[in-house]
Design an enzyme around this catalytic site. Structure first.
Site, PDB file in Angstrom:
ATOM      1  N   ASP A   1     -39.104  19.300   5.710  1.00 15.86           N
ATOM      2  CA  ASP A   1     -38.045  19.647   6.714  1.00 15.86           C
ATOM      3  C   ASP A   1     -37.055  19.858   5.931  1.00 15.86           C
ATOM      4  O   ASP A   1     -36.324  18.954   5.532  1.00 15.86           O
ATOM      5  CB  ASP A   1     -38.179  18.189   7.395  1.00 15.86           C
ATOM      6  CG  ASP A   1     -37.038  18.186   8.508  1.00 15.86           C
ATOM      7  OD1 ASP A   1     -36.188  19.139   8.388  1.00 15.86           O
ATOM      8  OD2 ASP A   1     -37.029  17.516   9.638  1.00 15.86           O
TER       9      ASP A   1
ATOM     10  N   PHE B   1     -35.795  11.549   9.186  1.00 16.99           N
ATOM     11  CA  PHE B   1     -34.991  11.981  10.527  1.00 16.99           C
ATOM     12  C   PHE B   1     -35.789  13.337  10.780  1.00 16.99           C
ATOM     13  O   PHE B   1     -35.559  14.284  10.021  1.00 16.99           O
ATOM     14  CB  PHE B   1     -33.871  12.015  10.663  1.00 16.99           C
ATOM     15  CG  PHE B   1     -33.427  12.236  12.216  1.00 16.99           C
ATOM     16  CD1 PHE B   1     -33.380  11.438  13.165  1.00 16.99           C
ATOM     17  CD2 PHE B   1     -32.845  13.340  12.413  1.00 16.99           C
ATOM     18  CE1 PHE B   1     -33.192  11.532  14.615  1.00 16.99           C
ATOM     19  CE2 PHE B   1     -32.630  13.657  13.827  1.00 16.99           C
ATOM     20  CZ  PHE B   1     -32.699  12.817  14.752  1.00 16.99           C
TER      21      PHE B   1
ATOM     22  N   LYS C   1     -29.997  24.021  11.692  1.00 10.59           N
ATOM     23  CA  LYS C   1     -28.514  23.725  11.419  1.00 10.59           C
ATOM     24  C   LYS C   1     -27.845  24.902  10.541  1.00 10.59           C
ATOM     25  O   LYS C   1     -27.442  25.930  11.277  1.00 10.59           O
ATOM     26  CB  LYS C   1     -28.497  22.578  10.064  1.00 10.59           C
ATOM     27  CG  LYS C   1     -28.977  21.190  11.010  1.00 10.59           C
ATOM     28  CD  LYS C   1     -28.710  19.986  10.142  1.00 10.59           C
ATOM     29  CE  LYS C   1     -28.868  18.695  10.956  1.00 10.59           C
ATOM     30  NZ  LYS C   1     -27.842  18.283  11.856  1.00 10.59           N
TER      31      LYS C   1
HETATM   32  N1  PLP Z   1     -34.512  17.328  10.514  1.00  6.39           N
HETATM   33  C1  PLP Z   1     -33.667  16.953   9.930  1.00  6.39           C
HETATM   34  C2  PLP Z   1     -33.936  16.620   8.638  1.00  6.39           C
HETATM   35  C3  PLP Z   1     -32.272  16.797  10.464  1.00  6.39           C
HETATM   36  O1  PLP Z   1     -31.392  16.314   9.730  1.00  6.39           O
HETATM   37  C4  PLP Z   1     -32.229  16.911  11.803  1.00  6.39           C
HETATM   38  C5  PLP Z   1     -31.005  16.806  12.573  1.00  6.39           C
HETATM   39  O2  PLP Z   1     -30.151  15.698  12.173  1.00  6.39           O
HETATM   40  C6  PLP Z   1     -33.246  17.513  12.721  1.00  6.39           C
HETATM   41  C7  PLP Z   1     -34.649  17.636  12.151  1.00  6.39           C
HETATM   42  C8  PLP Z   1     -33.274  17.837  13.842  1.00  6.39           C
HETATM   43  O3  PLP Z   1     -32.440  18.921  14.325  1.00  6.39           O
HETATM   44  P1  PLP Z   1     -31.981  19.350  15.880  1.00  6.39           P
HETATM   45  O4  PLP Z   1     -30.917  18.385  16.260  1.00  6.39           O
HETATM   46  O5  PLP Z   1     -31.497  20.741  15.684  1.00  6.39           O
HETATM   47  O6  PLP Z   1     -32.944  19.292  16.564  1.00  6.39           O
END
Ligand code: PLP
Length: 379
Positions: free
Chosen positions: A207, A122, A236
């Site tokens: 990520d 994700f 986050k």
């Molecule tokens: N990358 C990862 C691993 C995530 O868990 C998330 C959100 O859950 C995101 C990217 C996306 O982040 P945002 O919701 O702040 O755009």
């Protein structure tokens, strides 16, 4: 009818206050928050250090834009890259934006356009981040997607090797897939990724939006692996509840993001940076990290002692843990909420535990008592 688009399946609880791990709803009912607002409220709710940082900055300057110098962004960037392979930082407002920046930087730097990503990953909901995401449910109805992502199984060395050719700019992955089920990367595959990237000059983007900022017991999750990233993305936990994202990259990438190549009005806003600096000052301390690891050990030991291991597997690192259940977990999460424990799922069969990094052993005991009353009762 609600005036809001119904794009979230919201639970009916209205939380109006939070202190540490405890949140209170508008009826005065208290809950243990083992979601941290989906891995965000790293220091718990209303931590005095970040409340104070926000108050002080709010009386000085809210916003000026990236037209002007920012020693505060410089200071935060320096704190984030200390003792890492990175030399540069870019600030934005969310995880998806941090990943967009990473995708753009990798393409611009390598002048190639294929990025390898993984099933169950994700990366966010913007077009690039969504196209990178290896979950059909996220992408459904939005096609045609960007065609420059090659999505392969997460822990499959052979398919990884087969997916590499001269058009590949980067490999992009989570060191632990959070949303996808708290899936951990096989160390053998991690080594293969490192080898491939080094041999072929392919960039590695990790990520760390969910795993970073001490969530897994080290500042960044990649530190516990043999991965050698060129770029990592953060959001986050970085703002402890205030929206901020970041991308860190090696010095070798600096020139590919020169003036005018990329930007955002709000990114690195003074309020966000002041709060993030206050968060980092605490969560990057060695003693704090050791405490996260001790708390994690305590939580894992208690879970293993309480839940039969043939029915419930525990996985993850630090305070990003998953309880893998045989049944679908949505009804369990509902029952826990009624009993005063807020949880979030990862995939359909995994309960994700994401307490604030400041959670106490006593709060863990209470949470496990609630979980046990539901999970063991059902059997
Ligand atoms: N990358 C990862 C691993 C995530 O868990 C998330 C959100 O859950 C995101 C990217 C996306 O982040 P945002 O919701 O702040 O755009």
């Amino acid at each position: 009818m609600s005036t809001l688009f119904q794009n979230y399946a919201r639970r009916p609880v209205h939380i109006v206050n939070g202190q540490g791990t405890i949140v209170t709803d508008d009826q005065g009912k208290e809950y243990l928050d083992f979601t941290s607002g989906i891995a965000v409220v790293s220091l718990g709710h209303a931590h005095p250090a970040i409340v104070e940082a926000l108050k002080q900055q709010s009386e000085k300057l809210w916003h000026i834009s990236n037209l002007f110098a920012s020693p505060e962004q410089e200071q935060l960037a320096a704190a984030l890259v200390t003792d890492t392979p990175f030399g540069q930082a870019f600030f934005c407002n969310s995880g998806a934006e941090a990943n967009e920046a990473a995708i753009k930087l990798a393409r611009r730097h390598t002048k190639k356009n294929i990025i390898i990503t993984f099933e169950q990953s994700f990366h966010g909901r913007t077009f690039g981040a969504m196209s990178a995401t290896g979950q059909d449910k996220v992408r459904q109805g939005f096609g045609p997607l960007l065609e420059t992502f090659r999505t392969i199984p997460y822990n499959d060395k052979q398919q990884l090797e087969a997916a590499i050719d001269e058009d590949v700019a980067a490999i992009m992955l989570e060191a632990i897939q959070g949303e996808g089920g708290v899936n951990q990367l096989d160390p053998d595959v991690a080594q293969a990724i490192t080898d491939i990237c080094q041999e072929k000059g392919i960039l590695l983007i990790i990520d760390e939006v969910q795993t970073g900022i001490s969530r897994t017991g080290t500042r960044y999750a990649y530190e516990q692996t043999n991965l050698q990233p060129d770029i990592i993305t953060l959001a986050k936990g970085l703002g402890g509840g205030f929206p901020i994202g970041a991308m860190l990259g090696t010095k070798a990438l600096a020139e590919s993001f020169g003036p005018g190549t990329h930007g955002t009005t709000f990114g690195g806003n003074p309020l966000a940076v002041a709060v993030a600096q206050a968060v980092i000052n605490i969560v990057f301390e060695d003693e704090f990290l050791q405490q996260v690891q001790r708390t994690s050990d305590y939580l894992i030991d208690k879970l293993q002692a309480t839940l039969p291991q043939d029915q419930f597997a525990i996985r993850g690192e630090g305070l990003l843990l998953g309880i893998v259940c045989q049944d679908e977990v949505a009804p369990i999460i509902q029952q826990a909420e009624a009993a005063g424990l807020l949880l979030v799922q990862a995939g359909t069969h995994v309960i994700r535990l994401l307490p604030p990094l400041t959670v106490t052993n006593e709060e863990i005991d209470k949470a496990i008592a609630i979980l046990a009353s539901i999970l063991l009762d059902e059997k």
